[in-house]
Design a protein around this motif. Structure first.
Motif, mmCIF file in Angstrom:
data_model
loop_
_atom_site.group_PDB
_atom_site.id
_atom_site.type_symbol
_atom_site.label_atom_id
_atom_site.label_comp_id
_atom_site.label_asym_id
_atom_site.label_seq_id
_atom_site.Cartn_x
_atom_site.Cartn_y
_atom_site.Cartn_z
ATOM 1 N N ASP A 172 0.815 -1.208 0.000
ATOM 2 C CA ASP A 172 0.000 0.000 0.000
ATOM 3 C C ASP A 172 0.853 1.264 0.000
ATOM 4 O O ASP A 172 0.417 2.314 -0.467
ATOM 5 C CB ASP A 172 -0.930 -0.002 1.222
ATOM 6 N N ALA A 173 2.066 1.163 0.499
ATOM 7 C CA ALA A 173 2.954 2.336 0.566
ATOM 8 C C ALA A 173 3.341 2.826 -0.818
ATOM 9 O O ALA A 173 3.637 4.006 -1.013
ATOM 10 C CB ALA A 173 4.211 1.991 1.359
ATOM 11 N N HIS A 174 3.367 1.922 -1.822
ATOM 12 C CA HIS A 174 3.815 2.270 -3.171
ATOM 13 C C HIS A 174 5.156 3.000 -3.129
ATOM 14 O O HIS A 174 5.336 4.076 -3.709
ATOM 15 C CB HIS A 174 2.767 3.098 -3.909
ATOM 16 N N PHE A 216 11.020 -1.795 -18.472
ATOM 17 C CA PHE A 216 11.847 -1.335 -17.358
ATOM 18 C C PHE A 216 11.457 0.074 -16.905
ATOM 19 O O PHE A 216 12.234 0.769 -16.275
ATOM 20 C CB PHE A 216 13.338 -1.387 -17.710
ATOM 21 N N ASN A 217 10.231 0.485 -17.276
ATOM 22 C CA ASN A 217 9.706 1.786 -16.864
ATOM 23 C C ASN A 217 8.839 1.559 -15.632
ATOM 24 O O ASN A 217 7.829 0.857 -15.696
ATOM 25 C CB ASN A 217 8.881 2.396 -18.004
ATOM 26 N N ASN A 218 9.201 2.161 -14.522
ATOM 27 C CA ASN A 218 8.510 1.888 -13.265
ATOM 28 C C ASN A 218 7.417 2.893 -12.932
ATOM 29 O O ASN A 218 6.796 2.812 -11.880
ATOM 30 C CB ASN A 218 9.529 1.819 -12.133
ATOM 31 N N ASN A 219 7.214 3.844 -13.815
ATOM 32 C CA ASN A 219 6.152 4.837 -13.621
ATOM 33 C C ASN A 219 5.383 4.968 -14.935
ATOM 34 O O ASN A 219 5.384 6.010 -15.576
ATOM 35 C CB ASN A 219 6.738 6.190 -13.202
ATOM 36 N N ARG A 245 1.225 6.006 -13.622
ATOM 37 C CA ARG A 245 1.256 6.821 -12.408
ATOM 38 C C ARG A 245 2.496 6.421 -11.601
ATOM 39 O O ARG A 245 3.072 5.353 -11.859
ATOM 40 C CB ARG A 245 -0.024 6.624 -11.579
ATOM 41 N N PRO A 246 2.928 7.242 -10.664
ATOM 42 C CA PRO A 246 4.154 6.919 -9.913
ATOM 43 C C PRO A 246 4.085 5.555 -9.239
ATOM 44 O O PRO A 246 3.096 5.219 -8.601
ATOM 45 C CB PRO A 246 4.242 8.060 -8.888
ATOM 46 N N TRP A 247 5.127 4.772 -9.441
ATOM 47 C CA TRP A 247 5.307 3.472 -8.790
ATOM 48 C C TRP A 247 4.214 2.461 -9.154
ATOM 49 O O TRP A 247 3.987 1.496 -8.438
ATOM 50 C CB TRP A 247 5.377 3.630 -7.261
ATOM 51 N N ASP A 248 3.546 2.658 -10.295
ATOM 52 C CA ASP A 248 2.477 1.724 -10.641
ATOM 53 C C ASP A 248 3.014 0.364 -11.076
ATOM 54 O O ASP A 248 2.257 -0.601 -11.176
ATOM 55 C CB ASP A 248 1.574 2.299 -11.726
ATOM 56 N N TYR A 249 4.316 0.264 -11.296
ATOM 57 C CA TYR A 249 4.881 -1.037 -11.634
ATOM 58 C C TYR A 249 4.607 -2.063 -10.531
ATOM 59 O O TYR A 249 4.518 -3.272 -10.790
ATOM 60 C CB TYR A 249 6.390 -0.930 -11.877
ATOM 61 N N GLY A 288 10.270 -3.774 -12.801
ATOM 62 C CA GLY A 288 10.923 -4.098 -11.541
ATOM 63 C C GLY A 288 11.987 -3.066 -11.226
ATOM 64 O O GLY A 288 12.811 -2.738 -12.080
ATOM 65 N N TYR A 289 11.943 -2.546 -10.009
ATOM 66 C CA TYR A 289 12.831 -1.444 -9.623
ATOM 67 C C TYR A 289 14.075 -1.997 -8.939
ATOM 68 O O TYR A 289 14.149 -2.087 -7.724
ATOM 69 C CB TYR A 289 12.075 -0.487 -8.705
ATOM 70 N N ALA A 290 15.045 -2.397 -9.739
ATOM 71 C CA ALA A 290 16.284 -2.966 -9.205
ATOM 72 C C ALA A 290 17.298 -1.859 -8.933
ATOM 73 O O ALA A 290 17.388 -0.886 -9.684
ATOM 74 C CB ALA A 290 16.871 -3.978 -10.179
#
Length: 835
Positions: A45-47, A462-465, A468-472, A489-491
């Motif tokens: 939930d924190a995203h 490899f786009n993490n937004n 919307r922000p952090w929607d990956y 994936g945010y490696a």
């Protein structure tokens, strides 16, 4: 009786009371329900970082066992990644993976780890206090001030980085008196601390590795308890074992190109000299102070008002000889510790010394330090060792002073109260959810669709937004629940070479309208143009869910259409209408083409019916193109077809040419040429100025409209030499009746501008060669960092398998320079079997 004796022991009571204090503070800061293994709501939930850490573990547990042990393929597909790059606490991830089959589907250990870290910090506070015979009431005050300090609570956003007890443990083993009976055991325990930390947090490992040098040095040089040989072996073996563990787990790979270093990042996340008293908004009394960059939050080191008052009082004790306790007299044995703390703090500050919003000093450093700073770019964290040492010394100086005992107890109680009041915000600002996680995406519709595919390709990959922000995180969670691979994936570290290779191969396929049957493409509205060819050629189905466009091949017949409401269905109808019609204007008589433009064609791909082109252009002699419109001009002998290009902001053009305002110089266009007559066309550019005047310029490029997508091979009688070349076959897919190949190739010490590339099949029944379509590969130039330009080294081609005699073929790349006619062969490891 033994149980009673256990609870009657004064040291046991101290530990129990300390644990109770930690539990109370943990409940206030997080809530004890975060320890529940099936509670994943607070993480996702924190995203933010918590979701990243959980997804790293959750995907890892479902992966087959591999070597290296930490490798993952289904996250950041197809390049893959390592669970260590997700700060998912590799040691615990490996342990729980063993029991994954009996664990609940929603299982997390991060909450329990946060609590364990704080409890262990309290343990070492007690242990260090016992070294100096500190009374129980002061130890409990120390637990509140040190084990519940603002930096640890703030750093809760990164559970792997909360293992501050390794720092306090290292300080404990260094300060512990040594003799012949314990010297080997203490040094061994320091090695164990280091090895454990290496599989929990490389940052903390790097902080405490210095103790594995200074502790053996102290044991040999000052205490005279071990030999010089042993003093040298301890740090060497420690370093060697850490590298072995990292290699076995795959966190370092000397044969790979994972970019551990982030160039030009050292100092960006550095320690600001005001950080010890900068509350960053977490004080009830002091406001946040300015810093040079917002990234200096990594150096958050607020002591708290209570601790700052205690520091002032302890300094008075230090300089008042009559009141200073003899136990803390300065000793030369502590000199190595002081040097280590200074070195780590200097590394934290970096070569850009800042105070508040000002840069006080900037100086050059040796390249190896800059490289280390690029790897451990959040350098501000390295003041943690000094932070804990300051707090420990402050507390010990005061409680061991010779002031009246009642006075000291009263003062320490007031200090604790002031500290808690001052930093109460940092304990209370989190409001965490509990239980199972409910994704904002339509789970049932997504899962019903996902079951028909093997993997999810987010576009751009490899786009993490994406939308919307952090929607990956929500997209990855859906893929996780459906057990599918996903290209997101945010490696913390990425293999940029392989990432760019996959992106280029994907774009090459999309430019030809190719979407594979087993892939579901997910994109946002602003990226929909990338699928224009597939939509125009009607080779893809498209639907709409939760703001995303989902595309898949029409060859996948098993997919049931999603029932959409009228509003969403109208979006799909609008997309079909937009891309099904021709976007080419009525032809005009071929105008005069002049050399009046400054331009660069950065990407050009042409298929049988589609031309994709992008780059930048502006008219020579102008300083402002804000009212200009850019068109692509495709011409035969008599007619010119115009298509309006999509403007792309390019502020870099201003910087390069030092002009007024040429931001509108960038462009991107897809020309649907299905109605064109077959043949070769000259490709040009046109600009319509704000006052309606037209200008035309040729580019020198020729496109072949109507040619077959599948090329035919020709015999190659003589194979050129295989030396002086570089290259790679990035994409190699054999379907039922054709093969699709893409990658890059070039001469090693030569620009690729004038090179042509062919694919060669080397077999027992002869050698065959097929032409390729060129594509831009700027990532190759960026990777080699040489004086040579390899932007023009990309290629792609497709061939029907029936065109080759049956047999097995080695796949090679023939590079030929059109100017010098020099040619050479690059042999790949790919094998094509034609049955």
């Amino acid at each position: 009786m033994k149980i009673k004796a256990f609870f009657d022991d004064k040291h046991t009571k101290i530990y129990l009371f300390s644990f109770v204090i930690v539990l109370i503070f943990f409940q206030i800061s997080y809530g004890l329900d975060v320890v529940l293994p099936t509670n994943i709501a607070w993480l996702l939930d924190a995203h933010h970082d918590w979701g990243t850490h959980y997804l790293g573990w959750a995907f890892y547990r479902n992966e087959p066992w591999t070597f290296p042990l930490g490798q993952m393929e289904n996250l950041c597909y197809p390049v893959g990644t390592n669970v260590g790059y997700f700060d998912s606490i590799p040691l615990l991830a490996l342990f729980f993976k063993i029991f994954s089959g009996i664990l609940p589907d929603d299982f997390q250990f991060l909450g329990a780890w946060l609590l364990f870290c704080q409890l262990m910090l309290a343990v070492f506070v007690v242990k260090i206090a016992k070294l100096y015979n500190v009374k129980g009431i002061y130890i409990l005050a120390g637990v509140i001030l040190i084990a519940c300090n603002p930096v640890l609570i703030y750093r809760g956003m990164h559970p792997s980085l909360c293992c501050h007890f390794f720092i306090l443990g290292s300080l404990y083993y260094y300060l512990k008196p040594l003799d012949k009976t314990n010297v080997i055991g203490v040094n061994n325990k320091q090695v164990y601390l280091l090895l454990l930390s290496s599989l929990i947090s490389p940052y903390v490992c790097f902080m405490i590795i210095g103790f594995n040098f200074i502790l053996p040095f102290k044991s040999y040089f000052y205490d005279k308890l071990i030999s010089l040989k042993r003093a040298l072996v301890y740090p060497i073996v420690s370093l060697f074992l850490v590298l072995i563990l990292w290699s076995v787990f795959g966190m370092v790979d000397f044969s790979d190109s994972v970019n551990l270093e982030v160039q030009n990042s050292y100092g960006l996340y550095g320690f600001n000299l005001n950080s010890f008293f900068n509350s960053s908004g977490f004080s009830s009394i002091f406001p946040a102070l300015p810093q040079v960059t917002p990234f200096q939050y990594e150096g958050f080191m607020y002591l708290g008002l209570g601790m700052m008052i205690l520091i002032g009082m302890s300094l008075i004790v230090l300089f008042t000889k009559k009141k200073r306790g003899a136990v803390l007299e300065l000793k030369t044995t502590n000199l190595p510790l002081l040097i280590l703390v200074i070195l780590l703090s200097l590394f934290a500050v970096s070569n850009k010394v800042t105070y508040g919003s000002n840069t006080l000093l900037e100086y050059p450093l040796p390249s190896f330090i800059m490289k280390a700073g690029g790897v451990f770019r959040a350098s501000g964290r390295f003041v943690w060792v000094a932070y804990y040492l300051i707090m420990l010394l402050t507390l010990l100086l005061f409680v061991k002073s010779k002031y009246n005992e009642k006075l000291k107890i009263t003062v320490i109680a007031i200090i604790v109260f002031i500290q808690l009041y001052d930093i109460k915000t940092i304990y209370l600002y989190r409001d965490l959810k509990s239980g199972t996680y409910t994704s904002p995406l339509s789970n049932e519709k997504w899962s019903n669709l996902l079951k028909h595919f093997d993997r999810v390709i987010t576009y751009p990959p490899f786009n993490n937004n994406l939308l919307r922000p952090w929607d990956y995180q929500d997209l990855c969670f859906l893929a996780l629940k459906s057990n599918k691979a996903i290209s997101a994936g945010y490696a913390a570290r990425e293999n940029l070479e392989k990432n760019h290779g996959f992106i280029d191969s994907l774009n090459t396929n999309l430019n030809q309208g190719i979407i594979f049957e087993n892939e579901l493409m997910v994109t946002a509205p602003k990226y929909l143009d990338a699928f224009s060819v597939a939509l125009h050629n009607k080779t893809a189905n498209i639907t709409y869910l939760d703001g995303y466009y989902l595309l898949y091949s029409k060859k996948n017949k098993g997919v049931s259409p999603i029932v959409l409401d009228k509003k969403d269905q109208s979006k799909i109808d609008s997309v079909y209408n937009q891309y099904n019609k021709s976007n080419v204007l009525e032809p005009i008589d071929k105008p005069g083409f002049k050399d009046d433009f400054q331009f660069n064609i950065e990407e050009l791909n042409a298929t049988q019916t589609v031309i994709n082109i992008s780059g930048w252009v502006f008219r020579k002699g102008i300083n402002n193109n804000q009212k200009d419109s850019i068109f692509v001009a495709v011409s035969n002998n008599s007619k010119t077809y115009l298509m309006k290009a999509k403007p792309i902001k390019r502020p870099d053009i201003n910087e390069i040419f030092n002009k007024g305002n040429l931001d509108n110089a960038g462009f991107n266009a897809t020309v649907f040429a299905g109605n064109f007559k077959k043949g070769k066309y000259d490709l040009g550019l046109a600009i319509k100025s704000g006052d309606g005047k037209w200008f035309f310029s040729a580019t020198g490029n020729i496109v072949d409209i109507g040619r077959e997508d599948f090329v035919k091979p020709g015999p190659l009688k003589k194979l050129p030499k295989s030396e002086g070349t570089i290259g790679n076959v990035d994409f190699f897919e054999v379907k039922k009746d054709y093969v699709s190949i893409s990658g890059w190739a070039a001469f090693q010490n030569q620009d690729s501008k004038d090179n042509g590339i062919s694919i060669v099949f080397i077999g027992s029944k002869g050698n065959f060669c097929i032409p390729t379509q060129k594509s831009q590969r700027k990532d190759v130039t960026a990777f080699f960092k040489s004086k040579y330009n390899f932007d023009n080294s990309g290629f792609a081609s497709k061939m029907k398998l029936k065109e080759l005699p049956k047999g097995e073929y080695k796949v090679a790349l023939l590079i030929k320079n059109k100017v010098t006619n020099a040619e050479a062969l690059y042999t790949s490891k790919r094998i094509l079997e034609v049955k």
